[in-house]
Design a protein around this motif. Structure first.
Motif, PDB file in Angstrom:
ATOM      1  N   THR A  24      -2.406   1.615  -5.856  1.00 48.46           N
ATOM      2  CA  THR A  24      -2.398   3.121  -6.154  1.00 48.46           C
ATOM      3  C   THR A  24      -0.985   3.613  -6.594  1.00 48.46           C
ATOM      4  O   THR A  24      -0.098   3.271  -5.728  1.00 48.46           O
ATOM      5  N   GLY A  81       0.940  -0.955   0.015  1.00 48.51           N
ATOM      6  CA  GLY A  81      -0.018   0.117  -0.062  1.00 48.51           C
ATOM      7  C   GLY A  81       0.833   1.021  -0.020  1.00 48.51           C
ATOM      8  O   GLY A  81       1.839   1.397  -0.795  1.00 48.51           O
ATOM      9  N   ARG A  82       0.542   2.058   1.054  1.00 48.83           N
ATOM     10  CA  ARG A  82       1.270   3.409   1.022  1.00 48.83           C
ATOM     11  C   ARG A  82       2.736   3.394   1.450  1.00 48.83           C
ATOM     12  O   ARG A  82       3.250   4.268   1.318  1.00 48.83           O
ATOM     13  N   THR A  83       3.101   2.406   1.905  1.00 46.32           N
ATOM     14  CA  THR A  83       4.400   2.062   2.323  1.00 46.32           C
ATOM     15  C   THR A  83       5.359   1.865   1.192  1.00 46.32           C
ATOM     16  O   THR A  83       6.606   1.575   1.403  1.00 46.32           O
ATOM     17  N   SER A  84       4.735   1.559   0.010  1.00 43.73           N
ATOM     18  CA  SER A  84       5.682   0.968  -1.207  1.00 43.73           C
ATOM     19  C   SER A  84       6.928   1.903  -1.455  1.00 43.73           C
ATOM     20  O   SER A  84       7.837   1.481  -1.476  1.00 43.73           O
ATOM     21  N   THR A 113       0.171  -3.348  -4.103  1.00 46.38           N
ATOM     22  CA  THR A 113       0.244  -1.701  -4.366  1.00 46.38           C
ATOM     23  C   THR A 113      -0.871  -1.486  -5.351  1.00 46.38           C
ATOM     24  O   THR A 113      -0.658  -2.066  -6.616  1.00 46.38           O
ATOM     25  N   ARG A 131      -1.404   9.560  -5.347  1.00 47.30           N
ATOM     26  CA  ARG A 131      -2.666  10.020  -4.495  1.00 47.30           C
ATOM     27  C   ARG A 131      -3.738  10.024  -5.741  1.00 47.30           C
ATOM     28  O   ARG A 131      -3.659  11.024  -6.562  1.00 47.30           O
TER      29      ARG A 131
END
Length: 275
Positions: free
Chosen positions: A232, A206-209, A230, A235
């Motif tokens: 996304t 997720g957003r830690t990628s 992942t 943003r």
């Protein structure tokens, strides 16, 4: 620090629904085309989950064999099958994955809370899976979701010896709700605890990628990216394809003066059996 970067792509996973993520490759044709595009973009390993005709996760052995064969015919990628499957898959089915004859497989070193579910990997299952990889000459990649799993990896190697190919390669899976967070401090702690001589990739879910990608490259590690982890790209911008994620990883690796390994380099690096 190595002069090159191993890039693994995990294109499908078992979590996302095709109806919600239309770009997810779920048919064999989609997977093969994805593999070709990702190899061209800089990937050397493909971490494979497959789906049935209704796009549901499956560990059907005939399908797995067909998938391994199709990927070998179409690409030079190292084919690494998931032995995790979906959280609901029974142990026997997960062990049988190795009979499809992949180059490598994942081997998760412990049980972890996975969002609302539990991904079960008890010690006897880990040992049986590991011993089968040694017998069948399949290179395991040790998936580590938490620091306690690093300790379990040491225990496994101490009791049962080195993996086929002689080289220990791990993947730090970071940012799973229930596992270790995807930040630099945790990555450094995990790497410090790895067995001597082990190499490693890191995956930020997720957003830690992106934070995990930058931390891994700065610490001399390798990268795993893909739509399994992942969805996304930025943003408000969905990932368009797995190749888009591989292209970004390859570009960042080149900026770090560690360009992507080709498949021949990756085979030698991981100790994979020649085809």
């Amino acid at each position: 620090m190595g002069a090159t970067t191993l890039i693994t792509v995990a294109p499908t996973g078992a979590e996302s629904a095709k109806a919600e993520v239309p770009a997810l490759p779920v048919t064999l044709d989609e997977l093969v085309q994805t593999a070709k595009n990702c190899e061209a973009a800089g990937a050397a390993v493909i971490h494979v989950h497959i789906r049935d005709d209704a796009a549901r996760p499956t560990l059907d052995l005939a399908r797995l064999r067909d998938t391994v064969q199709a990927l070998r015919e179409a690409t030079g990628l190292i084919v690494q099958l998931s032995t995790g499957g979906a959280v609901t898959d029974p142990y026997e089915d997960r062990l049988r994955v190795l009979e499809a004859g992949p180059d490598g497989c994942s081997l998760t070193c412990g049980t972890v809370n996975f969002g609302d579910d539990v991904f079960m990997n008890p010690w006897p299952f880990m040992v049986e899976l590991y011993r089968r990889t040694q017998e069948l000459e399949i290179v395991p990649e040790f998936e580590l979701f938490d620091l306690g799993q690093v300790a379990a990896l040491h225990r496994l190697l101490d009791k049962h010896g080195p993996p086929y190919g002689g080289h220990v390669h791990c993947d730090l899976v970071m940012g799973v709700p229930g596992g270790m967070p995807g930040d630099t401090r945790t990555l450094v702690a995990a790497v410090d605890a790895l067995p001597e001589g082990a190499t490693w990739s890191a995956t930020g879910v997720g957003r830690t990628s992106l934070p995990v990608m930058y931390a891994a490259l700065s610490a001399g590690g390798h990268l795993r990216v893909g739509m399994e982890d992942t969805l996304t790209y930025a943003r408000g911008e969905p990932v368009a394809s797995n190749a888009q994620l591989v292209e970004r990883a390859a570009a960042v690796a080149r900026f770090a003066q560690r360009p992507p390994m080709d498949t021949a380099q990756a085979r030698e690096f991981l100790g994979v059996r020649p085809r």
